[in-house]
Write an enzyme that holds these catalytic residues in place. Structure first.
Site, short mmCIF file in Angstrom:
data_model
loop_
_atom_site.label_atom_id
_atom_site.label_comp_id
_atom_site.label_asym_id
_atom_site.label_seq_id
_atom_site.Cartn_x
_atom_site.Cartn_y
_atom_site.Cartn_z
N GLU A 172 0.82 -1.23 0.00
CA GLU A 172 0.00 0.00 0.00
C GLU A 172 0.85 1.27 0.00
O GLU A 172 0.64 2.17 0.82
CB GLU A 172 -0.96 -0.01 1.20
CG GLU A 172 -2.01 -1.09 1.09
CD GLU A 172 -3.14 -0.99 2.12
OE1 GLU A 172 -3.05 -0.20 3.07
OE2 GLU A 172 -4.13 -1.74 1.95
N GLU A 291 -5.53 -8.32 -0.44
CA GLU A 291 -6.24 -8.03 0.81
C GLU A 291 -7.70 -7.77 0.44
O GLU A 291 -8.00 -6.84 -0.30
CB GLU A 291 -5.68 -6.79 1.52
CG GLU A 291 -4.37 -7.04 2.21
CD GLU A 291 -3.90 -5.84 3.06
OE1 GLU A 291 -4.76 -5.19 3.69
OE2 GLU A 291 -2.69 -5.59 3.07
O1 AHR Z 1 -5.27 -5.91 6.95
C1 AHR Z 1 -5.15 -4.78 7.77
C2 AHR Z 1 -4.41 -3.64 7.08
O2 AHR Z 1 -5.19 -3.16 6.02
C3 AHR Z 1 -3.10 -3.97 6.44
O3 AHR Z 1 -2.03 -3.92 7.32
C4 AHR Z 1 -2.96 -2.90 5.41
O4 AHR Z 1 -2.20 -3.32 4.30
C5 AHR Z 1 -4.38 -2.55 5.05
O5 AHR Z 1 -4.60 -1.18 5.08
#
Ligand code: AHR
Length: 504
Positions: A172, A291
């Site tokens: 990210e 994610e």
């Molecule tokens: O999964 C929780 C968080 O969400 C992770 O650390 C990050 O990559 C995202 O913003």
């Protein structure tokens, strides 16, 4: 609400990719410490890995696990986590305002992954670190013995290289909350040089460049295009992250979250293909949706500690999921599968305790949240090829997405054993869905199993003592006759219908 689906084994989107059933273990809250690792727990092995969590991880059907973050990785020094455990430093983790004891590091994670039977997906730190540290980690993990770093791995007991194939180049990096956040140009250049060097060490690697941390980011689209303009030839995939939740009591919009994921994937595809055309490249970039989940980010359980409080493994992001959350998770998997031509990997974030399908009680049991079930059933029964289905569904209005189809579905067909699986969500908040599926192209089919996930209260939550039969059971309305399947699907439900070609 009515929907008709026509299925034909000749119409294929792409293969069911095992890596789409990935998950994620980050050094965050109680995911590692108190999650996969709890020395002294009655089920723990000599290394401190909880046996009950390992068992549930296998039952969940997870194929791959991303590690060690997440936001955590952007400040992580991987060397802190190797060597004698009692000599490892304790460091402040800025991402989650916690103290990292480094009792678990690369070697322990690889040992855990082997026990769990999952492929490791590693992330390198491109927040506070750069090309050299990524190369060092790669040599430590994958290098043949003979270099100082590979020999350190050997000294840790691993003579055989870990053979990690899939690597995230940072996490990210578009987000201002990220330690070492960068512009698209800065990050694209760094990803290109890191990727180039990593492939000089090991040409066959698959590398994931950071895409956007959400489709709502102001830089979304332009970010992907610029990053790939810089790094197209050095990377293989671009990431996408998305979290959904029910807000302001708007259940109808929440249940339609998969439509947002569809649009997100289509937009990332368009940006990647624009960079391909502009750069006159021949290969195609895949998507790593590394994610995704339901996450109630505004709730108190997601707020990190503050001030002088730097706890080890605090309770963080421990969302307690309900039935509607599970329907959404099932439908998000439907969206991921129907893009199997482009989505090559995906990670349910995360695995244990932290926005997770598996929860643990310290010293006590591990248990399944509602979202565990649609994931486990899809991972077990989606096999072979994803079929391009023709669906015609009644629609209803939502505040966020306007008019949406009430019924959403995907199907997979395994030509080898003749098994067909239909995954279907009824996203109406109050109407039963009457589904008709034309299966006449398959020849004679028999019904193997029909399961529906539903509860009269969409906000019903499972606890450690809940029996799954309270919200998951046989759907007796499903019947097939003369190549036509009929089913009644309760409002706010997710179902799996399994069929088999007769005589196969
Ligand atoms: O999964 C929780 C968080 O969400 C992770 O650390 C990050 O990559 C995202 O913003």
């Amino acid at each position: 609400m009515r929907a008709t689906i026509t299925l034909d084994p000749a119409f294929i989107v792409g293969p069911v990719r095992p890596r789409v059933f990935g998950s994620f273990v980050e050094h965050l809250g109680r995911c590692v410490y108190g999650g996969i690792f709890e020395p002294g727990h009655p089920s723990a092995d000599a290394s401190g890995f909880r046996g009950d969590v390992l068992e549930l991880t296998r039952e969940l059907g997870v194929t791959m696990v991303r590690y060690p973050g997440g936001n955590f990785v952007s400040g992580y020094r991987w060397e802190d986590g190797v060597g004698p455990v009692d000599q490892r430093p304790k460091r402040r983790d800025l991402a989650w305002h916690s103290l990292e004891p480094n009792q678990i590091g690369v070697d322990e994670f690889m040992a855990w992954a082997r026990l769990a039977g999952v492929e490791p997906m590693m992330a390198v730190n491109l927040g506070t670190r750069s090309v050299a540290e990524a190369l060092d980690l790669l040599d430590y993990c994958n290098g043949p013995v003979g270099s100082t770093l590979a020999d350190r791995r050997l000294a840790a007991g691993a003579a055989t290289p870990y053979g990690v194939q899939l690597w995230c180049l940072g996490n990210e990096m578009d987000g201002p909350w990220q330690t070492g956040h960068k512009t698209a140009h800065e990050y694209g250049r760094l990803a290109a040089e890191t990727g180039r060097a990593m492939k000089m060490m090991q040409p066959g690697l698959q590398l994931v460049a950071c895409g956007s941390s959400s489709a709502a980011m102001p830089t979304f689209g332009a970010w992907e295009y610029e990053v790939l303009t810089q790094a197209y030839e050095q990377v293989d995939l671009i990431s996408a992250h998305a979290y959904y939740c029910e807000s302001n009591g708007d259940l109808a919009s929440f249940l339609a979250s998969a439509d947002d994921m569809d649009q997100f994937i289509d937009a990332v595809t368009a940006a990647a293909d624009a960079a391909k055309a502009a750069g006159k490249h021949s290969k195609t970039i895949g998507i790593s949706f590394d994610e995704w989940n339901v996450w109630y980010q505004d709730r108190a359980e997601s707020q990190p500690p503050q001030g002088d409080d730097w706890p080890v493994a605090p309770v963080l992001l421990e969302d307690h999921y309900n039935l509607a959350d599970a329907v959404v998770v099932g439908d998000l998997l439907i969206a991921l599968l129907r893009h199997s031509d482009r989505v090559e990997a995906a990670c349910l974030a995360q695995l244990v305790n932290v926005i997770a399908p598996i929860m643990t009680v310290p010293g006590g049991p591990a248990w399944r949240q509602t979202i565990f079930h649609p994931f486990a059933l899809t991972a077990r029964h989606a096999k072979g090829q994803v079929l391009r289905l023709a669906i015609d569904s009644d629609c209803h209005d939502t505040q966020r997405f306007g008019s949406v189809a009430a019924i959403d579905a995907v199907a997979t067909f395994d030509q080898v054993d003749g098994s067909l699986a239909v995954f279907v969500a009824n996203r109406s908040t109050d109407q039963v869905g009457e589904l008709a599926v034309d299966l006449s192209s398959f020849g004679e089919l028999q019904l193997v199993e029909a399961l529906t996930l539903h509860h009269d209260d969409p906000h019903f939550q499972a606890t450690p003592d809940t029996q799954s039969s309270e919200f998951l059971g046989a759907n007796e309305t499903v019947a097939i006759e003369a190549g036509r399947l009929q089913a009644s699907l309760p409002a706010c439900s997710w179902s799996l219908i399994r069929l088999q070609i007769v005589g196969r």
